[in-house]
Scaffold this active site. Structure first.
Site, short mmCIF file in Angstrom:
data_model
loop_
_atom_site.label_atom_id
_atom_site.label_comp_id
_atom_site.label_asym_id
_atom_site.label_seq_id
_atom_site.Cartn_x
_atom_site.Cartn_y
_atom_site.Cartn_z
N CYS A 186 0.86 -1.18 0.00
CA CYS A 186 0.00 0.00 0.00
C CYS A 186 0.89 1.23 0.00
CB CYS A 186 -0.92 0.00 1.22
SG CYS A 186 -2.05 1.42 1.29
N CYS A 244 -2.94 7.36 -4.82
CA CYS A 244 -2.75 5.91 -4.74
C CYS A 244 -1.35 5.50 -5.23
CB CYS A 244 -3.82 5.16 -5.54
SG CYS A 244 -3.77 3.36 -5.29
#
Length: 333
Positions: A90, A253
């Site tokens: 992530c 992201c």
């Protein structure tokens, strides 16, 4: 028994939440973070749900645990938790966890301004800058990213035919560019993203296989990345990433930016060492770059970097107790 007290540092990375859990870590089995991730999901997923789901979290909540390093040359390890599960990697979570960890004195590297971090997807390098005990930015050097499938055509109920690519940047992404039945992110509401993304992920995920050739534990199409024209000066491209059951990433992201750069590079639209400024749905930006070109099991891949910032927003103590009927949390929709 589902009971524990968890001290946390809350932060956000370019708008998307990161809850760094600083106590209550379960002891995990395994030699690597990938193996430890599997053990956590099997035995301790109630912790993830209790900390990420309502009433202690929300649909967009993401978090992380810091663990001792698995590799001899690493400085720390990170286990990612969020509403959708435990991701192999992530980007925004790494930037937020590193920022909060450094500012709290929980992470100390062997070399100033540099770290090596073990994550379930492998080992990553990190650079950072600190001014007056505050972290200005964090740059992560992500794992090898590559284009998996090109020009996949699927028929989406109520939307029609959609052509998409699938790329890997730590997670597998369906990447949708403007076309006949999708005018672009600037003309597509968040409500439509939430409506169509689960359908696209399900249909595309059944149509093709998404399995990492070197680590079969990393598998399955998990994210949908919608592209469009940027609205902010200096941005190269804009995106909105759907993940979980109903979440839209507020940050640009990190793994999505990696997947997007891999897609563009393979198609000849982005060059090595070319700066790629990726804009989020709220206008925040990550700065990406293709650092190297490599291969993954014979597939052309890139080694991407992503630079972003995070801000600590507070500290809290969270209690999960069996006496609470919602100890494991819930999701309303």
């Amino acid at each position: 028994m589902k009971k524990g007290t968890f001290f946390c540092i809350d932060a956000h990375t370019c708008g998307n939440p990161v809850r760094l859990v600083t106590s209550g870590h379960p002891e995990l089995e395994g030699e690597t973070m990938g193996e430890k991730r599997i053990h956590f999901l099997k035995e301790f997923d109630w912790i993830r749900k209790g900390l990420m789901f309502e009433p202690r979290g929300h649909d967009m909540m993401s978090g992380a645990f810091l663990y001792p390093p698995c590799s001899k040359d690493s400085d720390a390890a990170i286990l990612f938790i969020e509403t959708s599960g435990c991701l192999p990697m992530c980007g925004h979570g790494t930037i937020g966890a590193i920022t909060a960890g450094l500012e709290a004195g929980l992470i100390q590297g062997k070399e100033s301004g540099k770290l090596k971090i073990d994550v379930p997807a492998g080992q990553i390098n990190v650079e950072y800058q600190i001014t007056d005990k505050k972290v200005d930015w964090v740059k992560i050097f992500n794992i090898a990213s590559y284009l998996v499938h090109q020009n996949l055509k699927i028929n989406v109920p109520d939307l029609g035919e959609i052509t998409l690519d699938i790329a890997y940047g730590g997670n597998f992404y369906a990447i949708i560019e403007p076309q006949k039945n999708y005018p672009g992110l600037e003309s597509f509401s968040p409500e439509k993203i939430l409506k169509y993304s689960p359908k696209i992920r399900d249909i595309a995920g059944k149509a093709v296989k998404c399995i990492h050739p070197e680590d079969p534990k990393v598998n399955g199409l998990s994210h949908v990345l919608w592209t469009g024209k940027p609205q902010k000066e200096g941005s190269s491209a804009a995106n909105a990433v759907f993940y979980g059951d109903k979440a839209i990433d507020r940050s640009p992201c990190g793994t999505g930016t990696s997947a997007r750069m891999a897609q563009l590079f393979t198609k000849g639209l982005l060059k090595q060492n070319q700066e790629f400024v990726h804009e989020s749905i709220i206008g925040s930006q990550f700065v990406g770059c293709i650092e190297q070109v490599t291969e993954v099991s014979g597939i052309t891949a890139i080694m991407p970097s992503i630079r972003g910032w995070a801000q600590v927003t507070g500290n809290n103590q969270i209690i999960i107790d069996d006496d609470d009927p919602y100890a494991s949390g819930f999701q309303l929709v």
